[in-house]
Design an enzyme around this catalytic site. Structure first.
Site, PDB file in Angstrom:
ATOM      1  NE  ARG A   1      30.025  27.349  -7.847  1.00 58.61           N
ATOM      2  CZ  ARG A   1      29.792  26.175  -8.426  1.00 58.61           C
ATOM      3  NH1 ARG A   1      29.225  26.121  -9.619  1.00 58.61           N
ATOM      4  NH2 ARG A   1      30.133  25.049  -7.828  1.00 58.61           N
TER       5      ARG A   1
ATOM      6  CE  LYS B   1      -4.513   0.790   0.262  1.00 61.40           C
ATOM      7  NZ  LYS B   1      -5.453   0.119  -0.660  1.00 61.40           N
TER       8      LYS B   1
ATOM      9  CG  HIS C   1      22.861  25.851 -12.653  1.00 63.57           C
ATOM     10  ND1 HIS C   1      24.164  25.553 -12.316  1.00 63.57           N
ATOM     11  CD2 HIS C   1      22.374  24.752 -13.288  1.00 63.57           C
ATOM     12  CE1 HIS C   1      24.446  24.328 -12.739  1.00 63.57           C
ATOM     13  NE2 HIS C   1      23.377  23.821 -13.320  1.00 63.57           N
TER      14      HIS C   1
ATOM     15  CD  GLN D   1      31.214  17.384  -9.416  1.00 63.46           C
ATOM     16  OE1 GLN D   1      31.280  18.555  -9.028  1.00 63.46           O
ATOM     17  NE2 GLN D   1      31.045  17.053 -10.686  1.00 63.46           N
TER      18      GLN D   1
ATOM     19  CB  THR E   1      -2.907  -3.247  -0.513  1.00 63.36           C
ATOM     20  OG1 THR E   1      -4.167  -2.994  -1.144  1.00 63.36           O
ATOM     21  CG2 THR E   1      -2.037  -4.088  -1.426  1.00 63.36           C
ATOM     22  CG  ASP E   2      -8.652  -2.188   3.126  1.00 65.80           C
ATOM     23  OD1 ASP E   2      -8.703  -0.969   2.884  1.00 65.80           O
ATOM     24  OD2 ASP E   2      -9.361  -2.739   3.977  1.00 65.80           O
TER      25      ASP E   2
ATOM     26  CG  ASN F   1      24.990  23.500  -9.303  1.00 70.67           C
ATOM     27  OD1 ASN F   1      24.559  24.478  -8.711  1.00 70.67           O
ATOM     28  ND2 ASN F   1      26.257  23.401  -9.700  1.00 70.67           N
TER      29      ASN F   1
END
Length: 281
Positions: free
Chosen positions: A172, A12, A246, A218, A57-58, A244
């Site tokens: 940056r 589930k 940017h 990295q 699943t219930d 990333n």
């Protein structure tokens, strides 16, 4: 022609359960998204439609709610362990129970202790596989943890060829949305202080991101992963995914303005995706 069913799993997905503890003057809210799955000897259900071995699943969904009521909801790792054991006990033909718990953190507003706001953008995650009669394989972590630093980040010295247009930079913005998973060492999951592990791992991630001069995302990934392992001896491995986010310096020269690393535009895609796993020796 004959065929073999070589793998199966069912369960589930995304059971939303909110547990409120009103036992003290300050209420506590646990907001979870729980996914369960069972693997095992369920071939007849697939090949013949014979459901005699199937824990529905219930029923798995109801187990999530029932366990939340009977035991409460502590740390996601603790709830995942208890839920996996309950599912294996209820399903004799299952060999492995898998549980993923996402927790959406809330913090109390004001002094009344009964009003809350979502605590940041991140989601706390626990992932567990419990083999019958075996050791739990448990990972904790966070998703959607957005971080940004405005200095101590540069990027240069990379390979150049005819399609390389990126300019080198010695200053940056570095921003990412962290997905992290820290895996417990074998035998360390049971009895661990999961709240302390989580708090320590998260603090180590953030301190490493903020505290070192990054020459590449990295390198930042490696620094963050090793910091978590240094901080928490219960952990054997850290897996990180760092897109990333940017931020490009905006050209304002056509307006007669300079731009000394002050005004940027943020691009959501495409983005670099940096991933890696750091494992304790």
């Amino acid at each position: 022609m004959s065929y073999d069913l070589t793998w199966n799993q069912y369960g589930k997905a995304e059971v939303r359960v909110v547990h409120v503890d009103r036992s003290g003057p300050l209420h506590a809210v646990r907001d979870l998204n729980v996914t369960t799955a069972l693997r095992g000897d369920f071939g007849p259900a697939y090949t013949d439609g014979d459901n005699a071995r199937v824990l529905t699943t219930d029923a798995q969904k109801n187990t999530v709610f029932g366990l939340a009521r009977e035991t409460g909801v502590g740390e996601p790792e603790e709830f995942a362990l208890a839920l996996a054991r309950q599912l294996l006990a209820a399903s004799p033909h299952a060999d492995v129970a898998r549980v993923v718990v996402e927790q959406f953190p809330w913090t109390a507003l004001g002094g009344g202790g009964h009003a809350f706001s979502r605590a940041g953008s991140h989601v706390v995650v626990a992932e567990l596989e419990l083999p019958r009669g075996g050791q739990p394989q448990l990972s904790g972590g966070v998703d959607e943890l957005v971080v940004l630093k405005t200095t101590d980040s540069e990027y240069h010295g990379f390979l150049r060829e005819r399609f390389t247009t990126l300019a080198e930079t010695h200053e940056r913005i570095l921003a990412t949305q962290v997905t992290a998973r820290w895996r417990y060492a074998e035998g360390a999951a049971d009895g661990a202080d999961h709240a302390a592990v989580k708090a320590g791992a998260l603090a180590a991630l953030l301190e490493a991101f903020a505290g070192h001069r990054s020459l590449a995302l990295q390198q930042t990934l490696h620094a963050m992963g090793t910091a978590v392992l240094d901080a928490r001896p219960e952990l054997a491995e850290v897996r990180l995914s760092l897109p990333n986010k940017h931020h490009f310096l905006q050209d304002l020269s056509r307006f007669g303005l300079d731009n000394p690393d002050a005004v940027y535009h943020a691009d959501d895609r495409p983005y670099g995706l940096i991933e890696g796993t750091i494992t304790r020796r």
